[in-house]
Design a protein around this motif. Structure first.
Motif, PDB file in Angstrom:
ATOM      1  N   PRO B   8       0.765  -1.207  -0.133  1.00  0.00           N
ATOM      2  CA  PRO B   8      -0.071  -0.011   0.043  1.00  0.00           C
ATOM      3  C   PRO B   8       0.860   1.148   0.050  1.00  0.00           C
ATOM      4  CG  PRO B   8       0.389  -0.834   2.312  1.00  0.00           C
ATOM      5  CD  PRO B   8       1.042  -1.740   1.369  1.00  0.00           C
ATOM      6  N   SER B   9       0.228   2.357  -0.063  1.00  0.00           N
ATOM      7  CA  SER B   9       1.100   3.511   0.043  1.00  0.00           C
ATOM      8  C   SER B   9       1.416   3.947   1.180  1.00  0.00           C
ATOM      9  CB  SER B   9       0.141   4.765  -0.665  1.00  0.00           C
ATOM     10  OG  SER B   9      -1.220   4.906  -0.363  1.00  0.00           O
ATOM     11  N   THR B  10       0.483   3.560   2.332  1.00  0.00           N
ATOM     12  CA  THR B  10       0.595   3.671   3.568  1.00  0.00           C
ATOM     13  C   THR B  10       0.235   2.551   4.570  1.00  0.00           C
ATOM     14  OG1 THR B  10      -1.584   4.617   4.087  1.00  0.00           O
ATOM     15  CG2 THR B  10       0.104   6.419   3.656  1.00  0.00           C
ATOM     16  N   LEU B  11       1.024   2.294   5.709  1.00  0.00           N
ATOM     17  CA  LEU B  11       0.674   0.982   6.502  1.00  0.00           C
ATOM     18  C   LEU B  11       1.006   1.466   7.733  1.00  0.00           C
ATOM     19  CD1 LEU B  11       0.337  -2.161   6.334  1.00  0.00           C
ATOM     20  CD2 LEU B  11       2.565  -2.288   5.825  1.00  0.00           C
ATOM     21  N   SER B  12       0.003   1.142   8.532  1.00  0.00           N
ATOM     22  CA  SER B  12       0.111   1.318   9.924  1.00  0.00           C
ATOM     23  C   SER B  12      -0.173   0.066  10.792  1.00  0.00           C
ATOM     24  CB  SER B  12      -0.862   2.340  10.482  1.00  0.00           C
ATOM     25  OG  SER B  12      -0.896   2.518  11.820  1.00  0.00           O
ATOM     26  N   VAL B  13       0.862  -0.273  11.612  1.00  0.00           N
ATOM     27  CA  VAL B  13       0.878  -1.559  12.111  1.00  0.00           C
ATOM     28  C   VAL B  13       1.147  -1.597  13.845  1.00  0.00           C
ATOM     29  CG1 VAL B  13       1.291  -2.906  10.456  1.00  0.00           C
ATOM     30  CG2 VAL B  13       3.194  -2.286  11.841  1.00  0.00           C
ATOM     31  N   GLN B  14       0.763  -2.328  14.767  1.00  0.00           N
ATOM     32  CA  GLN B  14       1.312  -2.342  16.040  1.00  0.00           C
ATOM     33  C   GLN B  14       2.705  -2.877  16.179  1.00  0.00           C
ATOM     34  OE1 GLN B  14      -1.474  -0.079  17.289  1.00  0.00           O
ATOM     35  NE2 GLN B  14      -0.455  -1.074  18.901  1.00  0.00           N
ATOM     36  N   GLU B  15       3.255  -2.542  17.385  1.00  0.00           N
ATOM     37  CA  GLU B  15       4.757  -3.057  17.330  1.00  0.00           C
ATOM     38  C   GLU B  15       4.480  -4.443  17.601  1.00  0.00           C
ATOM     39  OE1 GLU B  15       6.558  -1.101  20.678  1.00  0.00           O
ATOM     40  OE2 GLU B  15       8.348  -2.417  20.569  1.00  0.00           O
ATOM     41  N   GLY B  16       5.378  -5.322  16.936  1.00  0.00           N
ATOM     42  CA  GLY B  16       5.314  -6.814  17.076  1.00  0.00           C
ATOM     43  C   GLY B  16       4.459  -7.471  15.879  1.00  0.00           C
ATOM     44  N   ASP B  17       3.915  -6.681  15.228  1.00  0.00           N
ATOM     45  CA  ASP B  17       3.110  -7.103  14.108  1.00  0.00           C
ATOM     46  C   ASP B  17       4.039  -7.293  12.900  1.00  0.00           C
ATOM     47  OD1 ASP B  17      -0.248  -5.597  14.525  1.00  0.00           O
ATOM     48  OD2 ASP B  17       0.814  -7.230  15.579  1.00  0.00           O
ATOM     49  N   LEU B  75       8.555  -6.827   0.216  1.00  0.00           N
ATOM     50  CA  LEU B  75       9.390  -6.837   1.546  1.00  0.00           C
ATOM     51  C   LEU B  75       8.491  -7.159   2.673  1.00  0.00           C
ATOM     52  CD1 LEU B  75      11.854  -5.565   2.919  1.00  0.00           C
ATOM     53  CD2 LEU B  75      10.533  -3.480   3.185  1.00  0.00           C
ATOM     54  N   HIS B  76       9.027  -7.878   3.473  1.00  0.00           N
ATOM     55  CA  HIS B  76       8.408  -8.615   4.615  1.00  0.00           C
ATOM     56  C   HIS B  76       9.153  -8.258   5.830  1.00  0.00           C
ATOM     57  CE1 HIS B  76       6.049 -11.633   2.251  1.00  0.00           C
ATOM     58  NE2 HIS B  76       7.175 -11.426   1.381  1.00  0.00           N
ATOM     59  N   ILE B  77       8.573  -7.594   6.835  1.00  0.00           N
ATOM     60  CA  ILE B  77       9.332  -7.143   8.213  1.00  0.00           C
ATOM     61  C   ILE B  77       8.316  -7.911   9.208  1.00  0.00           C
ATOM     62  CG2 ILE B  77       9.932  -5.146   9.511  1.00  0.00           C
ATOM     63  CD1 ILE B  77       9.616  -3.270   7.239  1.00  0.00           C
ATOM     64  N   THR B  78       9.067  -8.521   9.855  1.00  0.00           N
ATOM     65  CA  THR B  78       8.518  -9.523  11.153  1.00  0.00           C
ATOM     66  C   THR B  78       8.967  -8.533  12.603  1.00  0.00           C
ATOM     67  OG1 THR B  78      10.238 -10.969  11.347  1.00  0.00           O
ATOM     68  CG2 THR B  78       8.601 -11.663   9.878  1.00  0.00           C
ATOM     69  N   GLU B  79       8.254  -8.732  13.495  1.00  0.00           N
ATOM     70  CA  GLU B  79       8.263  -7.969  14.606  1.00  0.00           C
ATOM     71  C   GLU B  79       8.605  -6.798  14.782  1.00  0.00           C
ATOM     72  OE1 GLU B  79      10.362 -12.449  15.950  1.00  0.00           O
ATOM     73  OE2 GLU B  79      11.192 -10.599  17.008  1.00  0.00           O
ATOM     74  N   THR B  80       7.755  -6.009  14.100  1.00  0.00           N
ATOM     75  CA  THR B  80       8.041  -4.687  13.719  1.00  0.00           C
ATOM     76  C   THR B  80       8.296  -3.994  15.003  1.00  0.00           C
ATOM     77  OG1 THR B  80       5.651  -4.277  13.998  1.00  0.00           O
ATOM     78  CG2 THR B  80       6.727  -4.381  11.533  1.00  0.00           C
ATOM     79  N   GLN B  81       9.184  -2.989  14.951  1.00  0.00           N
ATOM     80  CA  GLN B  81       9.714  -2.083  15.996  1.00  0.00           C
ATOM     81  C   GLN B  81       9.357  -0.701  15.725  1.00  0.00           C
ATOM     82  OE1 GLN B  81      13.538  -3.454  16.708  1.00  0.00           O
ATOM     83  NE2 GLN B  81      13.013  -5.323  17.211  1.00  0.00           N
ATOM     84  N   GLY B 103       9.908   3.362  -6.853  1.00  0.00           N
ATOM     85  CA  GLY B 103       8.506   3.392  -6.975  1.00  0.00           C
ATOM     86  C   GLY B 103       8.277   4.696  -5.954  1.00  0.00           C
ATOM     87  N   ALA B 104       6.976   4.806  -5.688  1.00  0.00           N
ATOM     88  CA  ALA B 104       6.398   6.094  -5.054  1.00  0.00           C
ATOM     89  C   ALA B 104       6.592   5.924  -3.631  1.00  0.00           C
ATOM     90  CB  ALA B 104       4.756   6.385  -5.491  1.00  0.00           C
ATOM     91  N   GLY B 105       6.957   4.756  -2.989  1.00  0.00           N
ATOM     92  CA  GLY B 105       7.262   4.680  -1.667  1.00  0.00           C
ATOM     93  C   GLY B 105       6.036   4.352  -0.783  1.00  0.00           C
ATOM     94  N   THR B 106       6.138   3.554   0.447  1.00  0.00           N
ATOM     95  CA  THR B 106       5.161   3.082   1.315  1.00  0.00           C
ATOM     96  C   THR B 106       5.611   3.748   2.693  1.00  0.00           C
ATOM     97  OG1 THR B 106       4.606   1.127  -0.106  1.00  0.00           O
ATOM     98  CG2 THR B 106       4.207   1.230   2.332  1.00  0.00           C
ATOM     99  N   ARG B 107       4.820   4.483   3.247  1.00  0.00           N
ATOM    100  CA  ARG B 107       4.898   5.019   4.462  1.00  0.00           C
ATOM    101  C   ARG B 107       4.815   4.218   5.431  1.00  0.00           C
ATOM    102  NH1 ARG B 107       6.561   9.957   5.789  1.00  0.00           N
ATOM    103  NH2 ARG B 107       6.112  10.806   3.873  1.00  0.00           N
ATOM    104  N   LEU B 108       5.426   3.402   6.359  1.00  0.00           N
ATOM    105  CA  LEU B 108       5.062   2.643   7.465  1.00  0.00           C
ATOM    106  C   LEU B 108       5.253   3.374   8.841  1.00  0.00           C
ATOM    107  CD1 LEU B 108       4.752  -0.191   8.492  1.00  0.00           C
ATOM    108  CD2 LEU B 108       7.204  -0.463   8.531  1.00  0.00           C
ATOM    109  N   ALA B 109       4.292   2.909   9.447  1.00  0.00           N
ATOM    110  CA  ALA B 109       4.052   3.763  10.763  1.00  0.00           C
ATOM    111  C   ALA B 109       3.764   2.535  12.160  1.00  0.00           C
ATOM    112  CB  ALA B 109       3.049   4.835  10.923  1.00  0.00           C
ATOM    113  N   VAL B 110       4.857   2.547  12.729  1.00  0.00           N
ATOM    114  CA  VAL B 110       4.794   1.555  13.704  1.00  0.00           C
ATOM    115  C   VAL B 110       4.387   2.008  15.265  1.00  0.00           C
ATOM    116  CG1 VAL B 110       6.093  -0.598  14.887  1.00  0.00           C
ATOM    117  CG2 VAL B 110       6.604  -0.025  12.444  1.00  0.00           C
ATOM    118  N   HIS B 111       3.154   1.582  15.613  1.00  0.00           N
ATOM    119  CA  HIS B 111       2.856   2.394  16.683  1.00  0.00           C
ATOM    120  C   HIS B 111       3.135   1.475  18.137  1.00  0.00           C
ATOM    121  CE1 HIS B 111       0.557   5.196  14.352  1.00  0.00           C
ATOM    122  NE2 HIS B 111       0.152   4.292  13.797  1.00  0.00           N
ATOM    123  N   PRO B 112       3.835   1.903  19.257  1.00  0.00           N
ATOM    124  CA  PRO B 112       4.127   1.259  20.299  1.00  0.00           C
ATOM    125  C   PRO B 112       2.770   0.769  21.000  1.00  0.00           C
ATOM    126  CG  PRO B 112       5.047   3.348  20.515  1.00  0.00           C
ATOM    127  CD  PRO B 112       4.145   3.251  19.298  1.00  0.00           C
TER     128      PRO B 112
END
Lengths: 114, 112
Positions: B8-17, B75-81, B103-112
């Motif tokens: 996606p263009s933006t992605l928001s996940v919880q820490e550890g996801d 791209l796969h990122i596990t146990e996000t921080q 590419g245009a980029g994907t903004r990833l936000a990892v929330h504690p």
């Protein structure tokens, strides 16, 4: 090695003025790239050099932009005359080879044209 | 020319996801597939790459998978921080154009 060095880090100028951005690649790298990054257009390749020779300048937006690489350790990107739409972050990058090699980016020059 | 799209263009996940970013490209001659990470106000930096003779590559919490038939790589990122928060760019090299196409980029936000 200090990595790719760019100067200045920030530049504020008025429309119509000439702007010169500078880059020193990593020693021993044969390829040097100039990129421009904006929110609207993302990261665009402007031009790249191989052994100081310009290979592909198809990304240079118009004749106001010019780039040179007089020797293996120095390159310039010049904008004359500058316009507000040139405001962007300009990155220089270098690599050992063109394909399948890591490109190392400099810290960038943030240009604002008023 | 080469057409590169990221989703996606933006992605928001919880820490550890886990987080997955997909990149599709159009040039079947592409043979090198890197991912760059750019933190806010910083320069892009290579984090992982894969070549066309390999289907998957891992480096600790990061992995890249390639499907040349379908012309996409992920791209796969596990146990996000929280420090994984950044913009991620795919940049397949175009065999025909012999340069990286970002590419245009994907903004990833990892929330504690």
């Amino acid at each position: 090695d200090a990595g790719v060095i760019q100067s200045p880090r920030h530049e504020v100028t008025e429309m119509g003025q000439e702007v010169t951005l500078r880059c020193k690649p990593i020693s021993g790298h044969d390829y040097l790239f100039w990129y421009r990054q904006t929110m609207m257009r993302g990261l665009e390749l402007l031009i790249y050099f191989n052994n100081n020779v310009p290979i592909d300048d198809s990304g240079m937006p118009e004749d106001r932009f010019s780039a040179k690489m007089p020797n293996a350790s120095f390159s310039t990107l010049k904008i004359q005359p500058s316009e507000p739409r040139d405001s962007a972050v300009y990155f220089c990058a270098s690599s050992l080879a063109l394909v399948q090699e890591t490109q190392y980016f400099g810290p960038g020059t943030r240009l604002l044209v008023l | 020319g080469e057409n590169v799209e990221q989703h996606p263009s933006t992605l928001s996940v919880q820490e550890g996801d886990s987080a997955v970013i997909k990149c599709t490209y159009s040039d079947s001659a592409s043979n090198y597939f890197p991912w760059y990470k750019q933190e806010l106000g910083k320069r892009p930096q290579l984090i992982i790459d894969i070549r066309s003779n390999v289907g998957e590559k891992k480096d600790q919490r990061i992995a890249v998978t390639l499907n040349k038939t379908a012309k996409h790589f992920s791209l796969h990122i596990t146990e996000t921080q929280p420090e994984d928060s950044a913009v991620y760019f795919c940049a397949p090299i175009s065999g025909g154009y012999n340069k990286l196409i970002f590419g245009a980029g994907t903004r990833l936000a990892v929330h504690p």
